[in-house]
Write an enzyme that holds these catalytic residues in place. Structure first.
Site, mmCIF file in Angstrom:
data_model
loop_
_atom_site.group_PDB
_atom_site.id
_atom_site.type_symbol
_atom_site.label_atom_id
_atom_site.label_comp_id
_atom_site.label_asym_id
_atom_site.label_seq_id
_atom_site.Cartn_x
_atom_site.Cartn_y
_atom_site.Cartn_z
ATOM 1 N N ASP A 179 0.956 -1.378 -0.129
ATOM 2 C CA ASP A 179 0.473 0.406 -0.453
ATOM 3 C C ASP A 179 1.020 1.257 0.113
ATOM 4 O O ASP A 179 2.471 1.062 -0.178
ATOM 5 C CB ASP A 179 -1.009 0.093 0.907
ATOM 6 C CG ASP A 179 -0.416 0.035 3.065
ATOM 7 O OD1 ASP A 179 1.421 -0.055 2.545
ATOM 8 O OD2 ASP A 179 -0.763 -0.662 3.637
ATOM 9 N N GLU A 226 -8.933 -1.206 6.469
ATOM 10 C CA GLU A 226 -9.559 -0.814 7.490
ATOM 11 C C GLU A 226 -11.412 -1.497 8.241
ATOM 12 O O GLU A 226 -11.703 -2.812 7.055
ATOM 13 C CB GLU A 226 -9.760 0.710 7.527
ATOM 14 C CG GLU A 226 -8.498 1.500 6.999
ATOM 15 C CD GLU A 226 -7.818 1.423 8.267
ATOM 16 O OE1 GLU A 226 -7.675 0.742 9.595
ATOM 17 O OE2 GLU A 226 -6.953 2.704 8.508
ATOM 18 N N HIS A 275 -5.652 -3.909 11.557
ATOM 19 C CA HIS A 275 -5.559 -3.435 9.746
ATOM 20 C C HIS A 275 -5.001 -4.687 9.339
ATOM 21 O O HIS A 275 -3.687 -5.092 10.051
ATOM 22 C CB HIS A 275 -5.991 -2.023 9.437
ATOM 23 C CG HIS A 275 -4.904 -1.692 9.791
ATOM 24 N ND1 HIS A 275 -4.458 0.219 9.729
ATOM 25 C CD2 HIS A 275 -3.214 -1.998 10.272
ATOM 26 C CE1 HIS A 275 -3.575 0.872 9.382
ATOM 27 N NE2 HIS A 275 -3.028 -1.156 9.779
ATOM 28 N N ASN A 321 -5.131 -1.799 15.594
ATOM 29 C CA ASN A 321 -6.891 -1.859 14.628
ATOM 30 C C ASN A 321 -7.070 -2.911 14.188
ATOM 31 O O ASN A 321 -8.581 -3.737 13.254
ATOM 32 C CB ASN A 321 -7.544 -0.379 14.363
ATOM 33 C CG ASN A 321 -6.937 -0.991 12.445
ATOM 34 O OD1 ASN A 321 -6.182 -1.214 12.351
ATOM 35 N ND2 ASN A 321 -7.585 0.749 11.883
HETATM 36 P P1 PGA Z 1 3.698 -0.866 11.911
HETATM 37 O O1 PGA Z 1 2.293 -0.439 11.417
HETATM 38 O O2 PGA Z 1 4.309 -1.660 12.045
HETATM 39 O O3 PGA Z 1 4.309 0.689 12.144
HETATM 40 O O4 PGA Z 1 3.210 -0.989 13.589
HETATM 41 C C1 PGA Z 1 1.751 -2.010 11.041
HETATM 42 C C2 PGA Z 1 0.287 -1.670 10.346
HETATM 43 O O5 PGA Z 1 -0.163 -0.872 10.431
HETATM 44 O O6 PGA Z 1 0.172 -2.676 9.088
#
Ligand code: PGA
Length: 236
Positions: free
Chosen positions: A63, A139, A134, A132
């Site tokens: 993404d 999301e 995701h 969360n």
């Molecule tokens: P992070 O993000 O590695 O910065 O914790 C993970 C994600 O949001 O998939």
């Protein structure tokens, strides 16, 4: 789902790099699905140190924000250049990230999905997990989208990611992201999680029940997933 609990972040990162290494040994012209964020930074560092041959490898990132200039240090193109592309011998023409500068975001998503298919699909997908739940920028919600698409970021994702920006208002509110089916089509998936902040999301993942409010739970339907996490995630 295979679960590997490591002592700490460094061990998790080394092990994740070992999975990538095995994949490249088994198939030097493999297709990797790659992730950004703070979690995989140690894995990229290890991959650069162990000097693997990436000359035959193709990579697709999960993404990127939309829109964001590719020169912006908070964008994922910049991240990949800094942590990976500039450190290994992967060929520029074999690296793909959804184009965060595309004029037509929907057309870009359609093209991205098609290109993954044309390159034979993803052999090994590396994933992080949001607080969360995701995966990529899929999301929580009543519905999940199958293919690569434009998404409005959840407020708590904007909150979580604002730590990388000068202030919250600079965080883009949209992103281009692989869909849940794009991810599920990968032949093998490794999901990484580090720190107590991921404990709740991982706990949901381990219930072995699909819940669109925790998109990562889709992974319990995939035949080859390995969760590599540190002890803190497991509350140890
Ligand atoms: P992070 O993000 O590695 O910065 O914790 C993970 C994600 O949001 O998939």
């Amino acid at each position: 789902m295979r679960i590997i609990v490591c002592d700490n972040y460094d061990e998790m990162s080394r092990l994740a790099a070992e999975f990538v290494k095995s994949q490249i040994i088994m198939k030097p012209n493999c297709v990797l699905g790659l992730a950004t964020g703070s979690t995989p930074v140690g894995m990229y560092k290890t991959l650069a140190e162990i000097k693997l041959d990436f000359s035959g490898v193709t990579s697709f990132n999960l993404d990127d924000y939309y829109p964001i200039e590719r020169a912006n240090p908070q964008g994922y193109f910049y991240f990949m250049k800094e942590h990976f592309y500039s450190k290994v011998n992967i060929k520029g023409e074999n690296t793909f990230i959804p184009n965060s500068e595309a004029k037509d975001a929907n057309a870009e998503c359609e093209k991205y999905e098609k290109t993954i298919t044309e390159k034979g699909g993803i052999d090994l997908q590396i994933l992080g997990i949001g607080q969360n739940g995701h995966i990529a920028f899929n999301e929580p919600g009543d519905e999940l989208t199958a293919d690569t698409h434009v998404v409005d970021l959840a407020e708590n994702t904007i909150d979580a990611n604002s730590r990388f920006f000068d202030n919250r208002s600079q965080v883009p509110t949209q992103a281009l992201t692989m869909g849940v089916a794009t991810i599920m089509k990968a032949r093998k998936i490794v999901i990484l999680a580090s720190g107590a902040g991921k404990a709740a999301a991982v706990k949901s993942l381990l219930k072995n029940k699909v819940n669109t409010q925790v998109p990562a739970t889709m992974l319990c339907m995939h035949p080859d997933v390995t969760l590599i996490c540190d002890k803190e995630v497991m509350g140890k």
